[in-house]
Design a protein around this motif. Structure first.
Motif, mmCIF file in Angstrom:
data_model
loop_
_atom_site.group_PDB
_atom_site.id
_atom_site.type_symbol
_atom_site.label_atom_id
_atom_site.label_comp_id
_atom_site.label_asym_id
_atom_site.label_seq_id
_atom_site.Cartn_x
_atom_site.Cartn_y
_atom_site.Cartn_z
ATOM 1 N N ALA A 144 50.910 34.543 47.174
ATOM 2 C CA ALA A 144 51.734 35.050 46.068
ATOM 3 C C ALA A 144 50.902 35.773 45.016
ATOM 4 O O ALA A 144 51.362 36.716 44.382
ATOM 5 C CB ALA A 144 52.507 33.884 45.431
ATOM 6 N N PHE A 145 49.668 35.325 44.810
ATOM 7 C CA PHE A 145 48.848 35.898 43.744
ATOM 8 C C PHE A 145 48.152 37.194 44.159
ATOM 9 O O PHE A 145 47.649 37.927 43.292
ATOM 10 C CB PHE A 145 47.781 34.887 43.317
ATOM 11 N N VAL A 146 48.101 37.488 45.445
ATOM 12 C CA VAL A 146 47.199 38.523 45.943
ATOM 13 C C VAL A 146 47.546 39.902 45.400
ATOM 14 O O VAL A 146 46.669 40.644 44.930
ATOM 15 C CB VAL A 146 47.186 38.530 47.490
ATOM 16 N N ASP A 147 48.818 40.263 45.433
ATOM 17 C CA ASP A 147 49.175 41.627 45.013
ATOM 18 C C ASP A 147 48.781 41.878 43.565
ATOM 19 O O ASP A 147 48.190 42.910 43.228
ATOM 20 C CB ASP A 147 50.673 41.858 45.200
ATOM 21 N N ALA A 148 49.134 40.936 42.689
ATOM 22 C CA ALA A 148 48.816 41.122 41.273
ATOM 23 C C ALA A 148 47.310 41.128 41.043
ATOM 24 O O ALA A 148 46.782 41.942 40.275
ATOM 25 C CB ALA A 148 49.471 40.027 40.442
ATOM 26 N N ALA A 149 46.589 40.219 41.712
ATOM 27 C CA ALA A 149 45.144 40.170 41.541
ATOM 28 C C ALA A 149 44.492 41.442 42.077
ATOM 29 O O ALA A 149 43.536 41.964 41.485
ATOM 30 C CB ALA A 149 44.574 38.936 42.244
ATOM 31 N N ALA A 150 45.008 41.951 43.194
ATOM 32 C CA ALA A 150 44.444 43.181 43.757
ATOM 33 C C ALA A 150 44.669 44.362 42.822
ATOM 34 O O ALA A 150 43.794 45.218 42.660
ATOM 35 C CB ALA A 150 45.069 43.457 45.122
ATOM 36 N N VAL A 151 45.841 44.405 42.191
ATOM 37 C CA VAL A 151 46.108 45.470 41.219
ATOM 38 C C VAL A 151 45.101 45.414 40.080
ATOM 39 O O VAL A 151 44.562 46.435 39.639
ATOM 40 C CB VAL A 151 47.552 45.357 40.689
ATOM 41 N N THR A 152 44.824 44.206 39.596
ATOM 42 C CA THR A 152 43.860 44.051 38.500
ATOM 43 C C THR A 152 42.471 44.518 38.929
ATOM 44 O O THR A 152 41.778 45.221 38.180
ATOM 45 C CB THR A 152 43.794 42.579 38.066
ATOM 46 N N LEU A 153 42.062 44.138 40.133
ATOM 47 C CA LEU A 153 40.732 44.537 40.612
ATOM 48 C C LEU A 153 40.659 46.043 40.843
ATOM 49 O O LEU A 153 39.690 46.704 40.454
ATOM 50 C CB LEU A 153 40.407 43.777 41.893
ATOM 51 N N ASP A 154 41.685 46.585 41.474
ATOM 52 C CA ASP A 154 41.685 48.032 41.707
ATOM 53 C C ASP A 154 41.735 48.805 40.399
ATOM 54 O O ASP A 154 41.227 49.930 40.317
ATOM 55 C CB ASP A 154 42.871 48.418 42.600
ATOM 56 N N GLU A 155 42.339 48.198 39.380
ATOM 57 C CA GLU A 155 42.311 48.805 38.046
ATOM 58 C C GLU A 155 40.870 48.953 37.558
ATOM 59 O O GLU A 155 40.490 49.986 36.991
ATOM 60 C CB GLU A 155 43.107 47.915 37.079
ATOM 61 N N GLN A 156 40.040 47.955 37.825
ATOM 62 C CA GLN A 156 38.638 48.038 37.424
ATOM 63 C C GLN A 156 37.903 49.144 38.178
ATOM 64 O O GLN A 156 37.010 49.799 37.633
ATOM 65 C CB GLN A 156 37.940 46.690 37.654
ATOM 66 N N TYR A 157 38.288 49.350 39.431
ATOM 67 C CA TYR A 157 37.713 50.436 40.218
ATOM 68 C C TYR A 157 38.007 51.781 39.552
ATOM 69 O O TYR A 157 37.118 52.638 39.403
ATOM 70 C CB TYR A 157 38.307 50.388 41.626
ATOM 71 N N LEU A 158 39.248 51.950 39.119
ATOM 72 C CA LEU A 158 39.619 53.204 38.448
ATOM 73 C C LEU A 158 38.933 53.317 37.097
ATOM 74 O O LEU A 158 38.526 54.409 36.682
ATOM 75 C CB LEU A 158 41.134 53.275 38.286
ATOM 76 N N VAL A 159 38.792 52.201 36.405
ATOM 77 C CA VAL A 159 38.069 52.215 35.123
ATOM 78 C C VAL A 159 36.639 52.695 35.331
ATOM 79 O O VAL A 159 36.104 53.499 34.561
ATOM 80 C CB VAL A 159 38.084 50.810 34.483
ATOM 81 N N GLY A 160 36.021 52.208 36.417
ATOM 82 C CA GLY A 160 34.657 52.648 36.713
ATOM 83 C C GLY A 160 34.586 54.138 36.979
ATOM 84 O O GLY A 160 33.669 54.825 36.500
#
Length: 961
Positions: A144-160
C-alpha cells in the motif's frame, strides 16, 4: 555490499544480486531501508503493506517475509543485520552502502558547493548522485505504501536534475541542459519548475522560438487539465525569454550570488510564521546555558549540527526546559528572518495522546502557507515537502516536550541554515547519535538563581528580610523553577504572611503523607509543594483543580471548566483566577487556561483519590455534553443550509454549559481554538464508554475539519467514531462515520476508499429506511466521480439524489442537486439543459431563503453562459452572485466569482474590466492569505504584456456539492 531502492529493490554482495524476488519481500525490505537503523514495528509494517484493510494473516505474512529476507541475507553472511527488536525489526545499514543515503549526501554536498560558489564541483557531485538511479524508485515492490513512497523518491530525482540544470545553465552549458531535460519534460510536462529551466536552456542555446512554443503548450495543458495558470516561476522564465535575459548573472561562480529557484517555495509575500509562545516573564539565571545556545547560532562552538536537545538531569520534570528554550528563542528570533515554528508535542500527556509527527508536520505546513489541497497524503511526502520548503531558509524550529526520537525525526529540516531546539525529560540519545544533535543537560537552578527567582516574584526587601527562611524554601523546593514559582505565587498572595511560616508549612507537607515516597528525587519535592499549595485552596477551588485533571485537551476555556464542576460560569471565574494566582494554572490567552503537565498529572492523581467513580463519570459526562452541544451549534452556523440535518442528541446533564457562538465568524473562531480539544474529546469519549458522544462529536466537527483542510485529522477522528458506533451497533453512527471517512478519502485522492465508504453508507441508510440520507450519499458519490472526470457517472448519481429528494420533499437537497446537475450538464456540453436545471435551483433557493446557495447557483449560471459565448448574460449572473456573497460576507466566494467575471471580460475583449475584477479579487486573496493570489498575479501580468496566444479557458472549481 549495496542496498538499492533507486530502481528495482535489490541487495548485492560482492557483485552478486541476492535472491529477493517476491514483490512483498521487496516491499518489506524497502520499508526497512527507508527506516534504516530504526525499529519498524509490526503495526507499521502491516499498515504500510495493506493500509486500512489488512488480512487476518498479516502478522504471519510479515514473519514469513522477514524469514525469507534473512535466508537471502544469510547466503552472504549478512543475516545478523536484520534483527528483531521490541515487537519490530531493525535493519542495520551503513549509509555508504545505501544508494538513497548516498544520493541525499550528494544533493546536500552539491547545495553546499553552490552556496560557496563552487559551481563546477557542484555539477560533478550532482551528476555522480544522479548516476545512482537505475530506473523508477522501488520497482518490483508491492504494498500500500509503495506508490506514494516511490513518488516521493522520484520527486528527489527530479529535484536533483533541477539543481544540476540550474548549475549547468549558470555555467553556460545550455546545450547539455537541453539534452538532459528534454526526456524529463516529456515525461513530466506539467512540472513547472522543470519546464522553467528547460525554457531558459532552450533560449540560452539559441532556440527562443521553441522556448516560447513550449511555454504556450505547457500553459494550455495547465489550464485544460488542472484549471490553473502557470506558476510565478514559470511565468518569470517566459518573461526572461521574451526579454532575452537568459545569460548567467554577473558574479556567478564567485560566491553565493547564484539564486536557485525555489522548488516548491512558500508564496511570495506571505506572512512569516511566528509561532513562539510568549516569552517567560521574569526569566532568571541560566547564563551558562544561554551562552552555550548562543554559540550554536554564532558558530563559536565549532559545531556543524543543526539540532540541540535540552533534556533534564535524571529525567526530572519542572526544571525549566521549556522556559529556557522559549526565552532563548525570543532572544535570537531576529537571526531567523524566515520564521519560527513551535509545537508542544505533549510527549508525557497523562491520556497518552502525544502529538504525532504527522499532526505536527501538517501544522507546520499550514503555517508555511501550503494550501490544504496540495498537502501530500502520507507522512514521507509531507516530510519531504517540509524539508523542501525550508531548504536554504533561516528558520528556528522549537519542538517542545518530546518523548522519543521517533516523535521528532520527521520534523527535522534538511537544511543547515535552520536550527532545531528539542526539549524532553529524556536525553534522546538517538538524536545525538544518529542526527548529530547537540545535548544540553539542564540541571537544577543554583541557590543564587533560586533566590533571584523568588526575589522577582515577591520583592527583594521581603527576601532580604528573612534570608534563612528563603534558604529553607529553596531547599524544600529542590531548586526547581516550577516549585519555586508555586511557592512564590502563594507568598505574593499573602504579603503579610512571614516566609518562615511558609517554610514551616512546606516542611510539614514533606514530612507528611509524601514522606514515604522520598527517594531523593526532586520530582517528589515538587509534588510536596503541589500538595502544600493545594491544601491552601478552599473546597470549591480545590475541586476545580482536581477535576481539571480529567480534561483531555492541551488547554480549555472557562465554559468547559464550569461544565466540569457543574457550576455557573460566574462562580467559576473567581476559582480560575485563584488557581492562576496560585500558579497552578496559566492563562496564556484571555479566557484560555493550561497546566504544566506535572500539575495536570498531580490533579488527575488527586481526582482518582478524592473523587469517587460516579463523580468522575458525571464530570466527564457534563464536559462531553458541553463540547457536543456547542459544537453542533457552531456547526450549524458554518453551514445553516446544509444537506444533512444535525444528528439527534440528548438533553445535556444539569450543570453543562451549552451556549454556543452567535454568528459564523465566532463559530469559526471557536472551532479554531477548540479543534485540538475536540479531537482529544472524541478519543476520551470512546475510551470511557461514551460511544454516542464520540461519533456525534466527530460528526459535528466534520464541516469545520473539511473546510479547513484538516483531512488527515478528519479521517483519524472518524475511524475512532466508527469503532465507537460499531461498539454500540448503532447504524446511524456508523453511517455518519463512513460519510466523514469518504469525505477525507476523496480530498486525499484515495478514491477507491471513498467509493467503499460511500457504498457502505448507502447500505446503512437503506437499512435505516432513511431516503434523505441515501440522497446525501448519492451526491457524495457524484463528487468522487466528478473528481475522477467521470462526468456521466457523476450526472447519474446527482439524478438519483434529486429523485430521492423530490420523493421526500426535501427542498434544500433538491436545490443543491439541481445546481450540481446544471454544472455537470454544462461540463458535458448540454448547456440548454444546464440553464434549465440552474434556474429551477434558483426558484427553490428563493423559497427556502438560502442566499448562499443562490449565490453559488448564479455563479454556475455565469459559467454556463460563458461557455455559450453569451458574455453579457454571464456578466449579469456573476454580478448577482457577487452582490449576494458581499451581503453575506463570503470573502473567498466573492474573490472566486471576481476571477470568473474577469475571465468573461477578457473573453469579451474588455481588458480594462478584466483587470479591475482581477485586482479586486487579488485584494481579497491577499487579505485572506490565500494561495490563489499567486497564480492570479501571473494572469494579471500576462494580460499586461504581449504573450503567445493560448485561448481562454475558465478555471474549474474543485467542488460544487
Amino acid at each position: 555490499m549495496r542496498w538499492r531502492i533507486l530502481g528495482p529493490v535489490e541487495v548485492t554482495a560482492a557483485g552478486r544480486v541476492l535472491g529477493i524476488h517476491r514483490p512483498q519481500q521487496r516491499a518489506v525490505l524497502a520499508l526497512l531501508l527507508l527506516n534504516a537503523n530504526r525499529v519498524v514495528s509490526g503495526e507499521q509494517l502491516t499498515e504500510a503493506l495493506w493500509g486500512d484493510d489488512p488480512p487476518a494473516s498479516a502478522r504471519t505474512q510479515i514473519q514469513v517475509c522477514v524469514s525469507q529476507l534473512r535466508a537471502a541475507l544469510r547466503t552472504a553472511d549478512l543475516a545478523g543485520v536484520l534483527a528483531t527488536r521490541a515487537g519490530g525489526y531493525r535493519l542495520a545499514v551503513d549509509d555508504g552502502d545505501f544508494d538513497l543515503a548516498a544520493f541525499d549526501t550528494a544533493l546536500a554536498q552539491a547545495r553546499v558547493a553552490v552556496d560557496a560558489g563552487r559551481l563546477p564541483a557542484a555539477a560533478e557531485i550532482m551528476r555522480a548522485g544522479l548516476a545512482l538511479w537505475r530506473g523508477p524508485a522501488l520497482a518490483g515492490a508491492a504494498g500500500a505504501f509503495v506508490d506514494a513512497a516511490a513518488v516521493t523518491l522520484d520527486e528527489q530525482y527530479l529535484v536533483g536534475h533541477q539543481l544540476l540544470a540550474s548549475v549547468e545553465s549558470a555555467l553556460g552549458h545550455h546545450d547539455e541542459v537541453v539534452r538532459a531535460l528534454e526526456p524529463l519534460v516529456a515525461a513530466h510536462p506539467l512540472r513547472e519548475a522543470l519546464v522553467a529551466r528547460y525554457l531558459l536552456a532552450l533560449a540560452g542555446s539559441g532556440q527562443q522560438a521553441r522556448a516560447l512554443q513550449v511555454y504556450a503548450e505547457t500553459r494550455a495543458r495547465l489550464v485544460e487539465e488542472l484549471g490553473v495558470e502557470p506558476s510565478a516561476e514559470l511565468a518569470e522564465a517566459q518573461l526572461r525569454v521574451l526579454r532575452n535575459e537568459v545569460t548567467a548573472p554577473a558574479g556567478v561562480g564567485k560566491g553565493p550570488s547564484l539564486t536557485l529557484p525555489a522548488l516548491e517555495g512558500a508564496l511570495a509575500g506571505a506572512p512569516v510564521p511566528a509561532q513562539l509562545p510568549a516569552d517567560v516573564a521574569g526569566f532568571t539565571g541560566r547564563e551558562p546555558e544561554l551562552r552555550e545556545l548562543d554559540a550554536l547560532v554564532s558558530g563559536d562552538d565549532g559545531s556543524t549540527g543543526t539540532a540541540v536537545v535540552i533534556s533534564a538531569i535524571g529525567g526530572t520534570a519542572g526544571v525549566g526546559k521549556t522556559a529556557l528554550a522559549v526565552h532563548w528563542a525570543h532572544r535570537v528570533a531576529h537571526r531567523f528572518p524566515d520564521g519560527q515554528l513551535y509545537v508542544n508535542l505533549r510527549g508525557f500527556d497523562i491520556e497518552d495522546r502525544g502529538v504525532t509527527p504527522g499532526e505536527a508536520l501538517r501544522g507546520f505546513l499550514e503555517a508555511l502557507h501550503v494550501p490544504a489541497q496540495r498537502l501530500p497524503a502520507d507522512l514521507p511526502q509531507q516530510a519531504a515537502l517540509y524539508r523542501t520548503l525550508l531548504a536554504g531558509k533561516r528558520v528556528l524550529v522549537l519542538l517542545d516536550n518530546a518523548r522519543e526520537p521517533a516523535q521528532v525525526r520527521d520534523l527535522l529540516p534538511g537544511s543547515s541554515t535552520c536550527l532545531v531546539v528539542v526539549t524532553s525529560r529524556n536525553r534522546l540519545t538517538g538524536l545525538v547519535a544518529a542526527e548529530g544533535a547537540r545535548p544540553l543537560t539542564l540541571d537544577l537552578l543554583s541557590t543564587s538563581e533560586s533566590r533571584e527567582l523568588l526575589a522577582r516574584r515577591i520583592g527583594r526587601k521581603r527576601v532580604a528580610a528573612e534570608p534563612g527562611a528563603v534558604d529553607d524554601i529553596v531547599q524544600r523546593c529542590a531548586r526547581l523553577p516550577l516549585a519555586l514559582a508555586v511557592v512564590g505565587a502563594r507568598a505574593a498572595a499573602e504579603p503579610g504572611f512571614p516566609l518562615a511560616a511558609l517554610a514551616a508549612e512546606l516542611a510539614d507537607a514533606q514530612a507528611g503523607r509524601l514522606a514515604a515516597l522520598d527517594v531523593g528525587d526532586p520530582a517528589t519535592d515538587v509534588r510536596a509543594v503541589f500538595s502544600w499549595s493545594y491544601r491552601a485552596l478552599d473546597a470549591p477551588t480545590g475541586r476545580l483543580f482536581r477535576l481539571l485533571g480529567l480534561h483531555p485537551g492541551p488547554d480549555l476555556a472557562g465554559p468547559a471548566a464550569a461544565s466540569l464542576v457543574g457550576l455557573p460560569l460566574s462562580r467559576v471565574r473567581p476559582l480560575l483566577a485563584a488557581l492562576t494566582r496560585a500558579h497552578l494554572i496559566t492563562e496564556q490567552l484571555p479566557g484560555r487556561y493550561s497546566q504544566h503537565d506535572l500539575l495536570r498529572s498531580y490533579a488527575a492523581e488527586l481526582c482518582d483519590t478524592v473523587d469517587d467513580v460516579p463523580e468522575r463519570r458525571a464530570a466527564r459526562h457534563r464536559l462531553l455534553d458541553h463540547y457536543l452541544h456547542v459544537t453542533q451549534v457552531a456547526d450549524q452556523l458554518l453551514d445553516p443550509y446544509r444537506l444533512a440535518h444535525p444528528v439527534p442528541i440528548t438533553e445535556p446533564r444539569p450543570g453543562a454549559l451549552v451556549d454556543g457562538p452567535a454568528d459564523h465568524t465566532r463559530a469559526m473562531d471557536w472551532f479554531t481554538a477548540e479543534h485540538p480539544v475536540l479531537l482529544a474529546s472524541v478519543e476520551q469519549a470512546a475510551r470511557y464508554g461514551f460511544d454516542g458522544h464520540a461519533w456525534r462529536l466527530a460528526a459535528a466537527s466534520t464541516t469545520y475539519l473539511d473546510r479547513r483542510g484538516h483531512w488527515h485529522e478528519l479521517a483519524a477522528v472518524q475511524r475512532t467514531a466508527l469503532d465507537a458506533a460499531q461498539q454500540r451497533a448503532d447504524p446511524l453512527g456508523q453511517a455518519q462515520a463512513h460519510r466523514g471517512l469518504a469525505i477525507a478519502a476523496t480530498w486525499l485522492g484515495r478514491h477507491q476508499d471513498a467509493h467503499r465508504h460511500y457504498q457502505r453508507d448507502l447500505d446503512l441508510y437503506r437499512e435505516l429506511g432513511d431516503r434523505t440520507g441515501e440522497a446525501h450519499t448519492h451526491l457524495g458519490l457524484c463528487w468522487v466521480f466528478a473528481r475522477e472526470s467521470r462526468h456521466r457517472d457523476a450526472l447519474d448519481q446527482t439524478s438519483r439524489a434529486l429523485a430521492l429528494y423530490r420523493a421526500v420533499g426535501y427542498q434544500v437537497g433538491q436545490a443543491k442537486a439541481l445546481n450540481n446537475l446544471g454544472w455537470l450538464q454544462a461540463r458535458l456540453g448540454e448547456h440548454r439543459l444546464a440553464l434549465d436545471s440552474c434556474r429551477q435551483a434558483l426558484l427553490i433557493h428563493k423559497e427556502t431563503g438560502d442566499r448562499h446557495g443562490a449565490a453559488l447557483t448564479w455563479d454556475s449560471l455565469g459559467y454556463v453562459h460563458h461557455e455559450l459565448g453569451q458574455y453579457d448574460q454571464a456578466t449579469e449572473c456573476y454580478r448577482r452572485a457577487l452582490d449576494l456573497h458581499r451581503t453575506l460576507g463570503d470573502r473567498y466566494d466573492e474573490a472566486e466569482v471576481l476571477v470568473n467575471l474577469g475571465e468573461t471580460h477578457r473573453a469579451a475583449g474588455h481588458v480594462e474590466a478584466a483587470l479591475l475584477a482581477w485586482r479586486d479579487a487579488l485584494v481579497v486573496f491577499d487579505e485572506l492569505g490565500h494561495p490563489d493570489a499567486d497564480p492570479l498575479r501571473v494572469r494579471i501580468a500576462d494580460l499586461l504584456r504581449p504573450a503567445v496566444p493560448t485561448g481562454v479557458v475558465l478555471s474549474e472549481p474543485t467542488r460544487r456539492v
